[in-house]
Design a protein around this motif. Structure first.
Motif, PDB file in Angstrom:
ATOM      1  N   THR A  99       0.858  -1.171   0.000  1.00  0.00           N
ATOM      2  CA  THR A  99       0.000   0.000   0.000  1.00  0.00           C
ATOM      3  C   THR A  99       0.899   1.227   0.000  1.00  0.00           C
ATOM      4  OG1 THR A  99      -1.948   0.969   1.052  1.00  0.00           O
ATOM      5  CG2 THR A  99      -0.208   0.205   2.525  1.00  0.00           C
ATOM      6  N   ILE A 144      -4.120  -4.933   5.387  1.00  0.00           N
ATOM      7  CA  ILE A 144      -5.142  -4.361   4.501  1.00  0.00           C
ATOM      8  C   ILE A 144      -6.400  -5.225   4.570  1.00  0.00           C
ATOM      9  CG2 ILE A 144      -3.482  -3.349   2.868  1.00  0.00           C
ATOM     10  CD1 ILE A 144      -4.238  -5.707   0.963  1.00  0.00           C
ATOM     11  N   THR A 198      -8.813  -1.810  -2.631  1.00  0.00           N
ATOM     12  CA  THR A 198      -8.648  -0.361  -2.866  1.00  0.00           C
ATOM     13  C   THR A 198      -7.423   0.174  -2.143  1.00  0.00           C
ATOM     14  OG1 THR A 198     -10.035   0.164  -0.952  1.00  0.00           O
ATOM     15  CG2 THR A 198     -11.133  -0.010  -3.094  1.00  0.00           C
ATOM     16  N   GLN A 199      -6.913  -0.591  -1.182  1.00  0.00           N
ATOM     17  CA  GLN A 199      -5.695  -0.142  -0.474  1.00  0.00           C
ATOM     18  C   GLN A 199      -4.431  -0.500  -1.246  1.00  0.00           C
ATOM     19  OE1 GLN A 199      -7.477  -2.141   3.082  1.00  0.00           O
ATOM     20  NE2 GLN A 199      -6.286  -0.607   4.205  1.00  0.00           N
TER      21      GLN A 199
END
Lengths: 290, 156, 386
Positions: free
Chosen positions: C34, C45, C49-50
């Motif tokens: 990330t 995570i 989306t991270q």
């Protein structure tokens, strides 16, 4: 034959605790000041289980909350069950250890490392070459030889100390010389006028030690430069390099080959050593800062 | 009588091992046996170096006087060793005090006699010098080791 | 990557989320790449989306920059700022705590506040995967082991990825560790983002991985996808930024302890220890002891240490390795030579982090090349001069 083997066999070192990083608790039973800066602690395990070790092995000894240092075991491998450590007061951990009062506790991990394997020298002559505090790690090996004296040929102990006041285990030295058939030669670096003994470097004792190089095993313990010049002098006289055994000192944080500090090129001296043959060590001892 | 017994005992001393017997006999002409009692001084710092000694028994301490009045021992020699090299090097003066620490027997060579024989026959001179150089080399090495104070506490 | 009997599947980004959900559902803490603090690094995570979607990295001597990619790739960076090391082998590990108040000290193995295992890694590169293999050998395969490491490592699940966009500092091909993961993973992913829809070719390396893959929406990988996956790996292998010539490296280092290279590198090295901190295989540690003010409890921690510090080799009175030259020599000789004797492989996986994060821009591959050049020059017979 079986009996002989049993008599010669070293006590089997204790297996490490389930987590070798967690210490066992030992109580200080006695402390003795040996010299100006050196003390011997006799320790008993709180759990009652004596710590068995092979001569030459060390433990990681710790003063609670202050720190931990590798200290070789100086007691009798066939002894009373008390763990003996002879400690020189040279830093903040050793200072705390030597001043631990009777009845207080310290932490002990180990025993760790390789031993002198002094039983492998049986059948031949034995030369102990010692410098300074190096007598402490060798004492268990000497005691083994004393106990099994008839299995060895000529036995000599060449000991170099800084001054007469720095001579360790003086009563032992006298006893070994007078009663145990060991030729003890002591020399010091510097002495006052009143000293009747020898002054000179320990290597100067080697030419007159009177051992048979071809059937000799040598056990050398002391500062690295002293061990190196002693080992070279022995080899020059014909002692096989692999029969010259030295005990190496380096920084150690774990004692079990994980922390990396004691590395000497490919060796982890805490598990591959501290005792190793000169055949293995010579190329590593001739390069600075390795 | 003295010379006769010396030619017998001298070859046994490590200093003369491997020497031509004829040379030993030649040098024996400069030698005599001596006997030292405990604490007997052999020579003093600054005195002319008139002798060379082979120790046969006992022990000799080399010592330096200290300002405090005492002295400290910087080296000892004993049976099989030699005492003194200043006799060979100008200005032929002792650098230390030498004192027997125990009953000691030694062979003492007259330095002038020895030097004369070494000069008269370079082969003899070379043989003696080689031995002495070897001893000096060994002692220098040991002295350097001790200079390191290897048993002391290292200071970074 | 393709093994006989293994059926590769093709998964979309949604499928990757299902994979994360399945891991979380099984109680794993999922570490994935990330963007954090201006770098890409592994962090816990919970969502795709991270992931660093659309981010790449540019790495060179003493330089690391994120860059915006012109695609949607989530794994198209070279290597993160750190490997799996800080997770599996934390920089600070509480070993035990002792209560000293009573008549006898009571020692308890302490539990610390680290994220709870088991751990899953998503998107681990093959260099870092190789480093875990090395740590397993160093810390868990010998007479004594690091029990804390073993505990964390035991149930760790690894989803590896093929490195598709190596950096200027990468040389995993020289060290034979990448860029395509070959073993040591539960699942291996190759991200396809150049042609066609954004998709992932996934293959199981263990029954556990296989079982996990069954929980994710996927289709059998087409021949085209398999060919494409193989191609991106091969292309990455051809784009290594650095080369390290490993020929007779052990002898080269053992025989050249007095090379002028060591003085030269020591004149630049700051002994800052950055290289050892980012190295995924460096394992040296120290011990710190602490007690509270009343002296009733004592704690012992195992902390990362570095052979570049002076204290590292300290024994009463001084350091064994006082000079900078001896410390750099120790690090490189251990990593590239002594490691073979100790553990049967090189200690370097070619991730290039020591080059990227060295503030003095020292490059291990260049130092090896210079050492070799000078050694060969010395060995060459003197040529006749005109």
């Amino acid at each position: 034959m079986t009996e002989l083997l049993e008599a010669t066999a070293q006590p089997t070192p204790d297996p490490p605790t389930p987590d070798p990083m967690v210490p066992r608790v030992f109580r200080v039973e006695r402390t003795r000041q040996d010299t100006r800066d050196t003390y011997t602690l006799e320790l008993s395990p709180l759990d009652g289980e004596p710590l068995r070790f092979a001569p030459g092995q060390f433990t990681m000894l710790q003063a609670w909350g202050i720190g931990e240092v590798p200290i070789s075991i100086s007691g009798d491998p066939h002894g009373s069950g008390l763990l003996e450590h002879t400690i020189r007061n040279v830093g903040n951990v050793t200072r705390a250890l030597v001043h631990t009062s009777r009845g207080a506790t310290v932490g002990v991990r180990g025993p760790f490392g390789t031993g002198w394997e002094v039983e492998r020298g049986a059948g031949g002559d034995v030369v102990f070459i010692v410098g300074g505090i190096g007598l402490a790690p060798l004492r268990p090996a000497i005691l083994h030889v004393v106990r099994h004296r008839d299995q060895y040929g000529r036995v000599v102990l060449l000991y170099g100390a800084r001054t007469p006041d720095d001579i360790l285990f003086a009563p032992d030295l006298e006893h070994w010389q007078d009663d145990c058939g060991i030729d003890v030669a002591v020399t010091v670096d510097n002495a006052p006028h009143s000293w009747r003994g020898r002054v000179g470097f320990v290597t100067s004792l080697i030419p007159r030690a009177g051992f048979d190089p071809l059937r000799t095993t040598a056990y050398v313990c002391g500062p690295e430069v002293m061990m190196r010049s002693s080992a070279l002098a022995l080899r020059d006289r014909g002692v096989a390099a692999d029969r010259i055994r030295l005990s190496m000192e380096r920084s150690m944080k774990c004692g079990i080959g994980l922390c990396g500090h004691c590395q000497l090129r490919e060796l982890f001296l805490c598990v591959d050593g501290p005792v190793l043959g000169f055949d293995r060590l010579e190329p590593l001892m001739s390069r600075w800062e390795l | 009588m003295t010379i006769r017994s010396l030619t017998e005992t001298l070859p046994e001393h490590p200093f003369f091992q491997g020497f031509d017997p004829a040379v030993i006999e030649l040098l024996a002409g400069c030698a005599r046996n001596i006997h030292l009692r405990p604490d007997e001084l052999v020579f003093r710092t600054g005195e002319p170096a008139q002798h060379f000694y082979l120790i046969r028994e006992g022990r000799i301490a080399l010592q330096v006087p200290e300002l405090s009045g005492g002295s400290s021992i910087i080296d000892t020699v004993e049976a099989g060793d030699v005492l003194g090299v200043s006799w060979l090097v100008p200005p032929y003066r002792w650098l230390f005090d030498a004192r027997a620490t125990v009953e000691t027997r030694a062979v003492s060579f007259d330095a002038e006699c020895l030097r004369a024989k070494c000069e008269a026959d370079p082969a003899v001179g070379y043989a003696v010098l080689t031995r002495v150089a070897h001893i000096m080399h060994r002692r220098l090495e040991a002295a350097r080791m001790r200079m390191l104070d290897v048993y002391g506490v290292r200071r970074a | 990557m393709t093994k006989p009997g293994n059926v590769a599947r093709t998964v979309m980004l949604d499928g990757l989320q299902e994979l994360i959900d399945a891991l979380l559902g099984r109680g794993y803490t999922v570490f994935g790449p990330t963007v954090v603090d201006g770098v890409i690094d592994y962090r816990p995570i919970t969502s795709v989306t991270q992931l660093p979607q659309g981010w790449g990295d540019v790495q060179d001597n003493a330089s690391y920059r994120l860059r915006r990619r012109d695609d949607d790739a989530v794994f198209a960076f070279a290597c993160g700022a750190q490997s799996a090391k800080p997770v599996l082998f934390p920089a600070d590990e509480l070993l035990w705590r002792a209560r000293l108040g009573g008549a006898e000290p009571e020692i308890e193995r302490a539990v610390d506040d680290k994220p709870a295992p088991p751990y899953a890694f998503l998107g681990l590169r093959s260099c870092d995967l190789a480093a875990i293999g090395i740590h397993d050998r160093v810390l868990s395969s010998r007479q004594f082991g690091d029990t804390h490491y073993a505990l964390r490592r035991e149930d760790t699940l690894i989803v590896a990825v093929t490195c598709t966009d190596p950096a200027g500092t990468c040389f995993c091909v020289s060290m034979d560790t990448g860029p395509v993961p070959r073993s040591g993973f539960d699942l291996a992913v190759t991200e396809l983002y150049a042609d066609g829809p954004h998709r992932f070719v996934v293959e199981a390396g263990t029954p556990r991985g296989e079982e996990l893959l069954d929980q994710v929406a996927s289709t059998a990988a087409s021949d085209e996808d398999l060919v494409a996956a193989e191609r991106v790996g091969a292309e990455a292998a051809a784009r290594m930024g650095r080369v390290l010539d490993g020929t007779n490296l052990k002898d080269l280092l053992y025989d050249n302890t007095e090379s002028p290279v060591w003085d030269d590198v020591a004149s630049r090295c700051l002994r800052c220890t950055n290289c050892t901190l980012v190295c995924p295989t460096c394992f040296c540690t120290s011990i710190t002891d602490a007690s509270d003010l009343t002296g009733t409890t004592a704690e012992r921690h195992r902390v990362w240490d570095s052979c570049f510090s002076e204290e590292y080799s300290y024994i009463h009175g001084g350091a064994v390795r006082e000079s900078g030259r001896s410390r750099y020599r120790q690090w490189m000789t251990h990593k590239l030579a002594a490691w073979h004797d100790q553990f049967g492989s090189s200690g370097c996986v070619g991730c290039g982090r020591c080059i990227t994060w060295c503030p003095a821009a020292i490059d291990i591959t260049a130092e090896v090349a210079e050492l070799r050049r000078l050694a060969e020059q010395r060995q060459r017979p003197q040529e006749a001069r005109p």
